[in-house]
Motif scaffolding. Sequence first.
Motif, short mmCIF file in Angstrom:
data_model
loop_
_atom_site.label_atom_id
_atom_site.label_comp_id
_atom_site.label_asym_id
_atom_site.label_seq_id
_atom_site.Cartn_x
_atom_site.Cartn_y
_atom_site.Cartn_z
N PHE A 1 -9.58 2.49 1.73
CA PHE A 1 -9.53 3.28 2.96
C PHE A 1 -10.06 4.69 2.76
N GLY A 2 -10.58 5.26 3.86
CA GLY A 2 -10.84 6.69 3.93
C GLY A 2 -9.58 7.41 4.34
N LYS A 3 -9.67 8.76 4.45
CA LYS A 3 -8.49 9.55 4.79
C LYS A 3 -8.20 9.54 6.29
N TYR A 21 -9.37 0.70 11.78
CA TYR A 21 -7.98 0.57 12.19
C TYR A 21 -7.58 1.81 12.98
N TYR A 31 0.84 -1.19 0.00
CA TYR A 31 0.00 0.00 0.00
C TYR A 31 0.88 1.25 0.00
N GLN A 60 -14.38 -3.47 2.26
CA GLN A 60 -13.97 -4.57 1.39
C GLN A 60 -15.22 -5.02 0.65
N GLN A 77 -1.28 -6.70 -4.99
CA GLN A 77 -1.62 -7.79 -4.09
C GLN A 77 -1.11 -9.09 -4.70
N PHE A 124 -14.00 -2.22 8.03
CA PHE A 124 -12.90 -2.37 8.99
C PHE A 124 -12.59 -1.03 9.63
N LYS A 126 -8.92 -6.52 -1.56
CA LYS A 126 -8.31 -5.26 -1.15
C LYS A 126 -9.24 -4.45 -0.27
N LEU A 127 -8.63 -3.66 0.59
CA LEU A 127 -9.36 -2.71 1.42
C LEU A 127 -9.25 -1.34 0.77
N TYR A 183 -5.42 -9.30 8.67
CA TYR A 183 -4.70 -8.35 7.81
C TYR A 183 -3.75 -7.59 8.73
N LEU A 243 -8.74 4.99 11.04
CA LEU A 243 -9.01 4.75 9.62
C LEU A 243 -10.17 3.76 9.46
N PRO A 256 -1.11 0.76 10.28
CA PRO A 256 -2.44 0.63 10.89
C PRO A 256 -2.55 -0.65 11.72
N GLN A 276 -3.52 11.14 3.90
CA GLN A 276 -4.49 10.30 3.19
C GLN A 276 -4.48 8.87 3.74
N GLY A 277 -5.50 8.12 3.37
CA GLY A 277 -5.52 6.72 3.75
C GLY A 277 -4.67 5.89 2.81
#
Lengths: 114, 111
Positions: free
Chosen positions: B101-103, B36, A35, B91, A48, B34, B98-99, A103, B87, B44, A41-42
């Motif tokens: 994510f938000g900010k 985190y 990632y 999914q 993957q 999810f 994959k996840l 994860y 966070l 995370p 930001q996230g």
Amino acid sequence: EAGVAQSPRYKIIEKRQSVAFWCNPISGHATLYWYQQILGQGPKLLIQFQNNGVVDDSQLPKDRFSAERLKGVDSTLKIQPAKLEDSAVYLCASSLDVTGHGYTFGSGTRLTVV
Amino acid sequence: EDQVTQSPEALRLQEGESSSLNCSYTVSGLRGLFWYRQDPGKGPEFLFTLYSAGEEKEKERLKATLTKKESFLHITAPKPEDSATYLCAVQAKGGSEKLVFGKGTKLTVNP
């Protein structure tokens, strides 16, 4: 249980140079993720792997980024040539499966491109 | 395209002052949502997974809830050690695991 190991922790390079990051996932975890997290930001998925095969690399800038996972264990992510906008934290994660808490992230490599 | 929006971007609380963080999402079919926690300089750390509307999960001072459009992370009587960025990620069913994510919401709890 040992966590996800990443190295180096920090790297500063000049634009147009190349750089490589290394990840060692949790033992037995078949799935490995890279990632990119830009400041504020996230995290965003780059690639993957399932064992040593690529499952999703739709957001990987393939003109400059490459990744491999040899023997389905360790992985390396390479950038060549680097651009200023590549400055970010590169996080590696691994999982047995993604349900529940499977994860696990490493601490990341902070890349600064000057 | 799957999207996650978190609000507020930043939140300052006094120790003991309860509040909630919001995570709004759009996803083609939700497999899981999810939460985190991320501390500075670290990756995370998993908190919760929620799978269906109406589901709730708790851990110490944190409680996560889920509706069809959003999730809330409720923090009851927070302590300074709860300061971190929280966070939210979704999914989707099918495809890769994959996840998205938000900010994040940066929470600061003052003593």
